[in-house]
Scaffold this motif. Structure first.
Motif, mmCIF file in Angstrom:
data_model
loop_
_atom_site.group_PDB
_atom_site.id
_atom_site.type_symbol
_atom_site.label_atom_id
_atom_site.label_comp_id
_atom_site.label_asym_id
_atom_site.label_seq_id
_atom_site.Cartn_x
_atom_site.Cartn_y
_atom_site.Cartn_z
ATOM 1 N N LYS A 1 -12.553 2.070 2.363
ATOM 2 C CA LYS A 1 -12.140 2.084 3.767
ATOM 3 C C LYS A 1 -13.339 2.524 4.609
ATOM 4 O O LYS A 1 -13.895 3.607 4.398
ATOM 5 C CB LYS A 1 -10.967 3.040 3.967
ATOM 6 C CG LYS A 1 -9.657 2.437 3.460
ATOM 7 C CD LYS A 1 -8.576 3.464 3.327
ATOM 8 C CE LYS A 1 -7.994 3.922 4.640
ATOM 9 N NZ LYS A 1 -7.000 5.006 4.404
ATOM 10 N N ARG B 1 0.844 -1.203 0.000
ATOM 11 C CA ARG B 1 0.000 0.000 0.000
ATOM 12 C C ARG B 1 0.874 1.245 0.000
ATOM 13 O O ARG B 1 1.746 1.393 0.863
ATOM 14 C CB ARG B 1 -0.886 -0.024 1.248
ATOM 15 C CG ARG B 1 -1.494 1.309 1.650
ATOM 16 C CD ARG B 1 -2.233 1.125 2.961
ATOM 17 N NE ARG B 1 -2.847 2.313 3.484
ATOM 18 C CZ ARG B 1 -2.491 2.903 4.628
ATOM 19 N NH1 ARG B 1 -1.475 2.426 5.338
ATOM 20 N NH2 ARG B 1 -3.130 3.962 5.064
ATOM 21 N N ASP C 1 -5.061 9.845 14.714
ATOM 22 C CA ASP C 1 -6.041 8.826 15.114
ATOM 23 C C ASP C 1 -6.432 8.925 16.590
ATOM 24 O O ASP C 1 -6.730 7.932 17.239
ATOM 25 C CB ASP C 1 -5.515 7.412 14.814
ATOM 26 C CG ASP C 1 -5.530 7.123 13.321
ATOM 27 O OD1 ASP C 1 -6.171 7.889 12.574
ATOM 28 O OD2 ASP C 1 -4.914 6.124 12.911
ATOM 29 N N GLU D 1 -14.457 3.852 7.937
ATOM 30 C CA GLU D 1 -13.765 4.462 9.076
ATOM 31 C C GLU D 1 -14.581 5.510 9.820
ATOM 32 O O GLU D 1 -14.097 6.114 10.765
ATOM 33 C CB GLU D 1 -12.398 5.029 8.666
ATOM 34 C CG GLU D 1 -12.307 5.695 7.311
ATOM 35 C CD GLU D 1 -10.856 5.864 6.830
ATOM 36 O OE1 GLU D 1 -9.926 5.661 7.601
ATOM 37 O OE2 GLU D 1 -10.685 6.230 5.662
ATOM 38 N N ALA E 1 -7.144 -3.711 9.220
ATOM 39 C CA ALA E 1 -5.937 -2.886 9.246
ATOM 40 C C ALA E 1 -5.734 -2.164 10.558
ATOM 41 O O ALA E 1 -6.692 -1.823 11.243
ATOM 42 C CB ALA E 1 -6.028 -1.835 8.131
ATOM 43 N N THR E 2 -4.477 -1.914 10.854
ATOM 44 C CA THR E 2 -4.009 -0.977 11.885
ATOM 45 C C THR E 2 -3.856 -1.576 13.279
ATOM 46 O O THR E 2 -4.753 -2.247 13.782
ATOM 47 C CB THR E 2 -4.887 0.299 11.932
ATOM 48 O OG1 THR E 2 -4.914 0.851 10.607
ATOM 49 C CG2 THR E 2 -4.333 1.337 12.877
ATOM 50 N N THR F 1 0.457 -1.173 8.978
ATOM 51 C CA THR F 1 0.570 0.235 8.568
ATOM 52 C C THR F 1 1.937 0.776 9.008
ATOM 53 O O THR F 1 2.936 0.474 8.365
ATOM 54 C CB THR F 1 -0.618 1.061 9.099
ATOM 55 O OG1 THR F 1 -0.715 0.909 10.513
ATOM 56 C CG2 THR F 1 -1.916 0.619 8.462
ATOM 57 N N MET G 1 -3.599 -6.045 7.192
ATOM 58 C CA MET G 1 -2.717 -4.994 6.667
ATOM 59 C C MET G 1 -1.931 -4.282 7.765
ATOM 60 O O MET G 1 -2.516 -3.736 8.702
ATOM 61 C CB MET G 1 -3.548 -3.968 5.897
ATOM 62 C CG MET G 1 -2.714 -2.904 5.241
ATOM 63 S SD MET G 1 -3.717 -1.917 4.113
ATOM 64 C CE MET G 1 -4.124 -0.530 5.158
ATOM 65 N N ALA H 1 -10.859 -0.088 8.806
ATOM 66 C CA ALA H 1 -9.780 0.857 9.113
ATOM 67 C C ALA H 1 -9.852 1.226 10.593
ATOM 68 O O ALA H 1 -10.419 2.248 10.981
ATOM 69 C CB ALA H 1 -9.892 2.088 8.221
ATOM 70 N N ARG H 2 -9.254 0.368 11.414
ATOM 71 C CA ARG H 2 -9.443 0.477 12.862
ATOM 72 C C ARG H 2 -8.862 1.763 13.448
ATOM 73 O O ARG H 2 -9.317 2.233 14.484
ATOM 74 C CB ARG H 2 -8.849 -0.758 13.548
ATOM 75 C CG ARG H 2 -9.409 -2.050 12.964
ATOM 76 C CD ARG H 2 -9.066 -3.277 13.768
ATOM 77 N NE ARG H 2 -7.639 -3.468 13.947
ATOM 78 C CZ ARG H 2 -7.110 -4.547 14.540
ATOM 79 N NH1 ARG H 2 -7.901 -5.502 15.007
ATOM 80 N NH2 ARG H 2 -5.810 -4.676 14.686
ATOM 81 N N GLY H 3 -7.857 2.338 12.758
ATOM 82 C CA GLY H 3 -7.261 3.587 13.245
ATOM 83 C C GLY H 3 -8.303 4.675 13.345
ATOM 84 O O GLY H 3 -8.571 5.224 14.417
ATOM 85 N N ASP H 4 -8.935 4.967 12.231
ATOM 86 C CA ASP H 4 -9.951 6.033 12.244
ATOM 87 C C ASP H 4 -11.235 5.595 12.927
ATOM 88 O O ASP H 4 -11.900 6.409 13.580
ATOM 89 C CB ASP H 4 -10.229 6.533 10.830
ATOM 90 C CG ASP H 4 -9.165 7.529 10.413
ATOM 91 O OD1 ASP H 4 -8.218 7.122 9.733
ATOM 92 O OD2 ASP H 4 -9.265 8.695 10.843
#
Ligand SMILES: Nc1ncnc2c1ncn2[C@@H]1O[C@H](COP(=O)(O)OP(=O)(O)OP(=O)(O)O)[C@@H](O)[C@H]1O
Ligand SMILES: CC(=O)C(=O)O
Length: 461
Positions: free
Chosen positions: A217, A33, A124, A219, A274-275, A309, A307, A240-243
């Motif tokens: 994504k 990515r 985040d 988020e 992800a994240t 990051t 994924m 997209a676990r970050g956001d």
């Protein structure tokens, strides 16, 4: 042993060297990515050149994934990083660049929206400040939770939305870059409706002579609520676990993750988790117990891919991180209670056939080989999580790159004048690469069409 749940990594300074990329692919990374929010086209161009050389050297197609910034608000450029401690007071101002400890923010709308008492979240939500005073083109805030701020970190106001158009001018430029540089996938950030995907598809049709897969994504709150309509039109989703962690109470993330993955299974679309899968490995060669359990659970929930990051973009142990990820994935797949659909996802011949082939593979402990022009037959079989790897012969690199991040699929670029001829070629390659061991059973097949005599061959090695 091969992992079937795919590994995607984020490009960045830690893995830009050719030798490092080579090791990452040898350890199991299949998707790369490039986050268009960071770096510049000349840096991305170097990344892609290196990736293509690795593809050639190892004869392994790799997913080249561009992550569009989308309507995400980020601070501008900082000449020096800023280390904020609790109770520090800081000024944000309308601008692109700062050489002092004031923070530049190039969005007029932000200053119109922000009010005294608002909570500002950076990176985040890791860094939080409370707004003390506002004026038309600046505001002052006090630090609640500190940390180090570097250029272009994302910024938001807790519980407030700032309206900006879905596809920005920057996204248009980055889409053009992706089209001209053989990307296979685009990640669409902050998708909130099916219309956002349609907008991107329309732009792609105008700018691209190839079709890129769009991964939405998820988020934000609206993204989660509208995920069913989004799944219908996107080629897959990213959890997209970050956001997500800044838009929902964090304790609800496990439920949201499970729900998003199971909705993607129901609609026959791949999901990517992800994240913070291995955050501790930013600075340590060994993960924590809880990270191992998190990865294991995501595999058993039937995520299509996982994924990394910042673990790979700026981390100190990118190769170890991929090695650990693969190790845990294989363990989770071994002791598997992996969820898969037991009925066809749709009542089409293609889906009934794909379910049948997967069931056949489970009953015979068999690997699968398919020749597929568009990649669809391999992708459909993957949805039903067969026992063995799906070796997929395809006529071109673009299709192979798309398949490289699909659960259990190992693509090969092979020109063939018929499906049968394609299958013969795949078998030769598999034997020469030692992918088939004595005692292995292989199911050889291709897309099933009504009115044709169709062969499904069983080969025992
Ligand atoms: N191409 C790059 N060049 C330099 N640094 C990068 C690059 N890509 C990522 N990074 C660094 O790695 C960090 C983590 O990468 P990641 O892609 O997760 O960024 P992010 O800004 O947190 O993501 P998102 O766009 O999802 O909000 C970034 O914050 C940035 O500091
Ligand atoms: C990957 C990403 O964008 C996130 O987790 O927010």
């Amino acid at each position: 042993m091969e992992n079937k749940t795919k590994i995607i990594v984020t490009m960045g300074p830690s893995i830009e060297k050719y030798e490092v990329l080579l090791s990452l692919v040898k350890e199991g990374a299949r998707g790369f990515r490039i986050n268009f929010s960071h770096g510049d086209p000349s840096q991305w161009y170097n990344y892609i050149n290196n990736l293509k050389s690795v593809e050639k050297e190892l004869s392994i197609p790799l997913g080249i994934i561009g992550d569009l910034q989308g309507p995400n608000i980020r601070i501008g450029q900082l000449i020096n990083q800023i280390n904020l401690k609790k109770d520090d007071i800081v000024q944000f101002f309308y601008g692109n660049k700062s050489e002092t400890n004031d923070i530049p923010l190039p969005y007029e709308e932000f200053f119109k929206t922000v009010e005294r008492g608002d909570v500002i979240q950076l990176a985040d939500g890791a860094i939080q400040l409370i707004v003390l005073e506002t004026s038309p083109k600046s505001f002052i805030a006090k630090t609640i939770a500190g940390g180090v701020i570097t250029s272009r970190k994302s910024i938001s106001i807790k519980d407030k939305d700032i309206e900006i158009p879905y596809v920005t001018e920057k996204d248009e430029r980055d889409i053009e870059f992706a089209c001209n540089n053989d990307f296979s996938h685009l990640m669409a950030s902050f998708v909130e409706s099916k219309d956002n995907i349609f907008q991107l598809k329309e732009l792609l049709n105008k700018k691209c002579n190839k079709q890129l897969n769009i991964l939405a994504k998820i988020e934000t709150k609206r993204g989660v609520y509208n995920v069913e309509e989004i799944l219908k039109v996107a080629d897959g989703i990213v959890v997209a676990r970050g956001d997500l962690g800044t838009h929902f109470p964090m304790e609800t993330l496990p439920t949201i993750q499970k729900d998003l993955i199971s909705k993607s299974i129901v609609q026959g679309k791949p999901s990517i988790v992800a994240t913070q899968l291995l955050s501790s490995m930013l600075n340590s060669p060994i993960p924590t117990r809880s990270e191992i359990v998190d990865i294991y659970n995501a595999v058993q929930e039937s995520a299509n891919a996982l994924m990394l990051t910042n673990e790979t973009s700026i981390g100190n142990y990118p190769i170890d991180a991929v090695r650990w990820l693969k190790k845990v994935i294989i363990e989770a797949e071994k002791n598997s209670a992996i969820v898969y659909p037991v009925k066809p996802i749709e009542n089409s011949l293609a889906h009934r056939f794909a379910l049948g082939i997967s069931e056949f593979s489970r009953q015979l402990n068999a690997k699968i080989s398919v020749y597929t022009k568009s990649g669809l037959t391999a992708q459909n079989i993957s949805l039903y999580r067969p026992y063995g790897i799906i070796y997929a012969g395809v006529p071109d690199m673009h299709t192979a790159r798309k398949l490289s991040i699909i659960w259990g699929v190992e693509p090969y670029v092979l020109a063939a004048d018929s499906y049968e001829n394609g299958l013969e070629k795949i078998r030769k390659v598999l034997i020469s690469e030692g992918k088939l061991s004595k005692g292995d059973t292989l199911i050889e097949t291709y897309r099933f069409k009504e009115g044709e005599v169709h062969t499904i061959k069983l080969v025992t090695v």
